[in-house]
Design a protein around this motif. Structure first.
Motif, PDB file in Angstrom:
ATOM      1  N   ASN A 108      48.523  24.419  55.169  1.00  0.00           N
ATOM      2  CA  ASN A 108      47.732  23.937  56.306  1.00  0.00           C
ATOM      3  C   ASN A 108      48.369  24.246  57.661  1.00  0.00           C
ATOM      4  O   ASN A 108      47.929  23.744  58.685  1.00  0.00           O
ATOM      5  N   SER A 109      49.382  25.108  57.683  1.00  0.00           N
ATOM      6  CA  SER A 109      50.073  25.396  58.944  1.00  0.00           C
ATOM      7  C   SER A 109      49.187  26.170  59.919  1.00  0.00           C
ATOM      8  O   SER A 109      49.225  25.912  61.126  1.00  0.00           O
ATOM      9  N   LEU A 110      48.392  27.108  59.414  1.00  0.00           N
ATOM     10  CA  LEU A 110      47.490  27.842  60.295  1.00  0.00           C
ATOM     11  C   LEU A 110      46.461  26.882  60.905  1.00  0.00           C
ATOM     12  O   LEU A 110      46.186  26.923  62.104  1.00  0.00           O
ATOM     13  N   SER A 111      45.921  26.009  60.090  1.00  0.00           N
ATOM     14  CA  SER A 111      44.955  25.027  60.579  1.00  0.00           C
ATOM     15  C   SER A 111      45.566  24.145  61.660  1.00  0.00           C
ATOM     16  O   SER A 111      44.930  23.853  62.671  1.00  0.00           O
ATOM     17  N   GLN A 112      46.819  23.734  61.456  1.00  0.00           N
ATOM     18  CA  GLN A 112      47.477  22.885  62.448  1.00  0.00           C
ATOM     19  C   GLN A 112      47.687  23.636  63.763  1.00  0.00           C
ATOM     20  O   GLN A 112      47.507  23.067  64.839  1.00  0.00           O
ATOM     21  N   GLU A 113      48.038  24.917  63.677  1.00  0.00           N
ATOM     22  CA  GLU A 113      48.200  25.717  64.893  1.00  0.00           C
ATOM     23  C   GLU A 113      46.866  25.866  65.625  1.00  0.00           C
ATOM     24  O   GLU A 113      46.815  25.789  66.857  1.00  0.00           O
ATOM     25  N   LEU A 114      45.796  26.100  64.877  1.00  0.00           N
ATOM     26  CA  LEU A 114      44.473  26.215  65.492  1.00  0.00           C
ATOM     27  C   LEU A 114      44.068  24.904  66.153  1.00  0.00           C
ATOM     28  O   LEU A 114      43.573  24.885  67.281  1.00  0.00           O
ATOM     29  N   GLN A 115      44.286  23.802  65.457  1.00  0.00           N
ATOM     30  CA  GLN A 115      43.912  22.492  65.987  1.00  0.00           C
ATOM     31  C   GLN A 115      44.690  22.165  67.255  1.00  0.00           C
ATOM     32  O   GLN A 115      44.183  21.485  68.146  1.00  0.00           O
ATOM     33  N   ALA A 116      45.926  22.660  67.368  1.00  0.00           N
ATOM     34  CA  ALA A 116      46.776  22.365  68.523  1.00  0.00           C
ATOM     35  C   ALA A 116      46.394  23.172  69.765  1.00  0.00           C
ATOM     36  O   ALA A 116      46.859  22.872  70.868  1.00  0.00           O
ATOM     37  N   GLN A 117      45.534  24.188  69.622  1.00  0.00           N
ATOM     38  CA  GLN A 117      45.130  24.989  70.776  1.00  0.00           C
ATOM     39  C   GLN A 117      44.334  24.135  71.755  1.00  0.00           C
ATOM     40  O   GLN A 117      43.609  23.224  71.370  1.00  0.00           O
ATOM     41  N   ALA A 118      44.476  24.462  73.032  1.00  0.00           N
ATOM     42  CA  ALA A 118      43.755  23.723  74.070  1.00  0.00           C
ATOM     43  C   ALA A 118      42.253  23.848  73.842  1.00  0.00           C
ATOM     44  O   ALA A 118      41.748  24.933  73.555  1.00  0.00           O
ATOM     45  N   HIS A 119      41.563  22.732  73.933  1.00  0.00           N
ATOM     46  CA  HIS A 119      40.108  22.715  73.800  1.00  0.00           C
ATOM     47  C   HIS A 119      39.554  21.569  74.635  1.00  0.00           C
ATOM     48  O   HIS A 119      40.216  20.566  74.846  1.00  0.00           O
ATOM     49  N   SER A 120      38.340  21.773  75.130  1.00  0.00           N
ATOM     50  CA  SER A 120      37.720  20.741  75.957  1.00  0.00           C
ATOM     51  C   SER A 120      36.218  20.951  75.973  1.00  0.00           C
ATOM     52  O   SER A 120      35.719  22.003  75.562  1.00  0.00           O
ATOM     53  N   GLY A 121      35.517  19.958  76.451  1.00  0.00           N
ATOM     54  CA  GLY A 121      34.073  20.056  76.571  1.00  0.00           C
ATOM     55  C   GLY A 121      33.374  18.812  76.078  1.00  0.00           C
ATOM     56  O   GLY A 121      34.000  17.855  75.634  1.00  0.00           O
ATOM     57  N   ASP A 122      32.072  18.856  76.157  1.00  0.00           N
ATOM     58  CA  ASP A 122      31.219  17.731  75.795  1.00  0.00           C
ATOM     59  C   ASP A 122      30.400  18.103  74.561  1.00  0.00           C
ATOM     60  O   ASP A 122      29.584  19.033  74.622  1.00  0.00           O
ATOM     61  N   PRO A 123      30.590  17.400  73.438  1.00  0.00           N
ATOM     62  CA  PRO A 123      29.830  17.743  72.236  1.00  0.00           C
ATOM     63  C   PRO A 123      28.325  17.563  72.387  1.00  0.00           C
ATOM     64  O   PRO A 123      27.550  18.157  71.643  1.00  0.00           O
ATOM     65  N   ASP A 124      27.907  16.779  73.360  1.00  0.00           N
ATOM     66  CA  ASP A 124      26.477  16.584  73.595  1.00  0.00           C
ATOM     67  C   ASP A 124      25.920  17.531  74.652  1.00  0.00           C
ATOM     68  O   ASP A 124      24.728  17.503  74.943  1.00  0.00           O
ATOM     69  N   GLY A 125      26.780  18.345  75.239  1.00  0.00           N
ATOM     70  CA  GLY A 125      26.357  19.278  76.270  1.00  0.00           C
ATOM     71  C   GLY A 125      26.655  20.718  75.855  1.00  0.00           C
ATOM     72  O   GLY A 125      26.075  21.252  74.925  1.00  0.00           O
ATOM     73  N   GLU A 126      27.635  21.305  76.553  1.00  0.00           N
ATOM     74  CA  GLU A 126      27.989  22.703  76.308  1.00  0.00           C
ATOM     75  C   GLU A 126      28.788  22.903  75.023  1.00  0.00           C
ATOM     76  O   GLU A 126      29.005  24.033  74.600  1.00  0.00           O
ATOM     77  N   GLY A 127      29.231  21.806  74.415  1.00  0.00           N
ATOM     78  CA  GLY A 127      30.037  21.885  73.218  1.00  0.00           C
ATOM     79  C   GLY A 127      31.509  21.791  73.535  1.00  0.00           C
ATOM     80  O   GLY A 127      31.919  21.837  74.699  1.00  0.00           O
ATOM     81  N   ILE A 128      32.315  21.652  72.504  1.00  0.00           N
ATOM     82  CA  ILE A 128      33.773  21.637  72.664  1.00  0.00           C
ATOM     83  C   ILE A 128      34.240  23.076  72.438  1.00  0.00           C
ATOM     84  O   ILE A 128      33.965  23.667  71.383  1.00  0.00           O
ATOM     85  N   ILE A 129      34.930  23.615  73.424  1.00  0.00           N
ATOM     86  CA  ILE A 129      35.250  25.041  73.427  1.00  0.00           C
ATOM     87  C   ILE A 129      36.749  25.248  73.291  1.00  0.00           C
ATOM     88  O   ILE A 129      37.549  24.661  74.012  1.00  0.00           O
ATOM     89  N   TRP A 130      37.111  26.089  72.334  1.00  0.00           N
ATOM     90  CA  TRP A 130      38.476  26.577  72.165  1.00  0.00           C
ATOM     91  C   TRP A 130      38.478  27.993  72.740  1.00  0.00           C
ATOM     92  O   TRP A 130      37.921  28.906  72.137  1.00  0.00           O
ATOM     93  N   LYS A 131      39.078  28.204  73.891  1.00  0.00           N
ATOM     94  CA  LYS A 131      39.030  29.516  74.540  1.00  0.00           C
ATOM     95  C   LYS A 131      39.948  30.539  73.900  1.00  0.00           C
ATOM     96  O   LYS A 131      39.784  31.733  74.079  1.00  0.00           O
ATOM     97  N   ARG A 132      40.934  30.095  73.128  1.00  0.00           N
ATOM     98  CA  ARG A 132      41.902  31.025  72.562  1.00  0.00           C
ATOM     99  C   ARG A 132      41.803  31.146  71.043  1.00  0.00           C
ATOM    100  O   ARG A 132      42.698  31.679  70.409  1.00  0.00           O
ATOM    101  N   VAL A 133      40.767  30.650  70.457  1.00  0.00           N
ATOM    102  CA  VAL A 133      40.601  30.776  68.994  1.00  0.00           C
ATOM    103  C   VAL A 133      39.612  31.875  68.710  1.00  0.00           C
ATOM    104  O   VAL A 133      38.576  31.948  69.314  1.00  0.00           O
TER     105      VAL A 133
END
Length: 133
Positions: A108-133
């Motif tokens: 699960n190390s790859l998953s943990q690295e992906l989860q740790a990437q910066a992400h932001s946004g509104d799930p009811d609007g534009e969505g939660i966006i990971w810009k580096r994934v």
């Protein structure tokens, strides 16, 4: 014009792959066991219309202009506030056979690295966006 070319190229690649590997059990099949299209027209059209930002490349023959390949890219977006990258949960749908036959994120190390990437946004609007994934 481009969308129909993309679809035809995907179908041709899948047909050629099926001929080269007739007994491959990993091919996408419908309920009757018939190989399905690798990417559906509606899915491709939806991606090209709604993914934003979207960019990509097409490879064409120089003389005829025939499409040889393509790739499209976009940011990773989800509309679920509780989304989590996790290879170990049952919902990841990685079968025991796939685990034996393929490399996978067994610790699960790859998953943990992906989860740790910066992400932001509104799930009811534009969505939660990971810009580096």
């Amino acid at each position: 014009r481009n969308l129909s070319e993309l679809l035809l190229l995907c179908n041709e690649a899948a047909a050629r792959s099926a001929k080269r590997h007739p007994g491959d059990s990993h091919k996408k099949k419908d309920a009757d066991g018939v190989q399905t299209k690798p990417l559906g027209l509606e899915y491709m059209a939806d991606r090209l219309e709604t993914d934003d930002p979207i960019w990509g490349y097409m490879v064409r023959t120089e003389r005829e202009g025939w499409l040889q390949g393509f790739i499209t890219l976009t940011t990773f977006t989800t509309w679920h506030s509780d989304f989590e990258f996790n290879s170990l949960v049952q919902e990841a749908a990685i079968s025991d056979q796939e685990k034996r036959e393929n490399r996978w994120d067994s610790d699960n190390s790859l998953s943990q690295e992906l989860q740790a990437q910066a992400h932001s946004g509104d799930p009811d609007g534009e969505g939660i966006i990971w810009k580096r994934v």
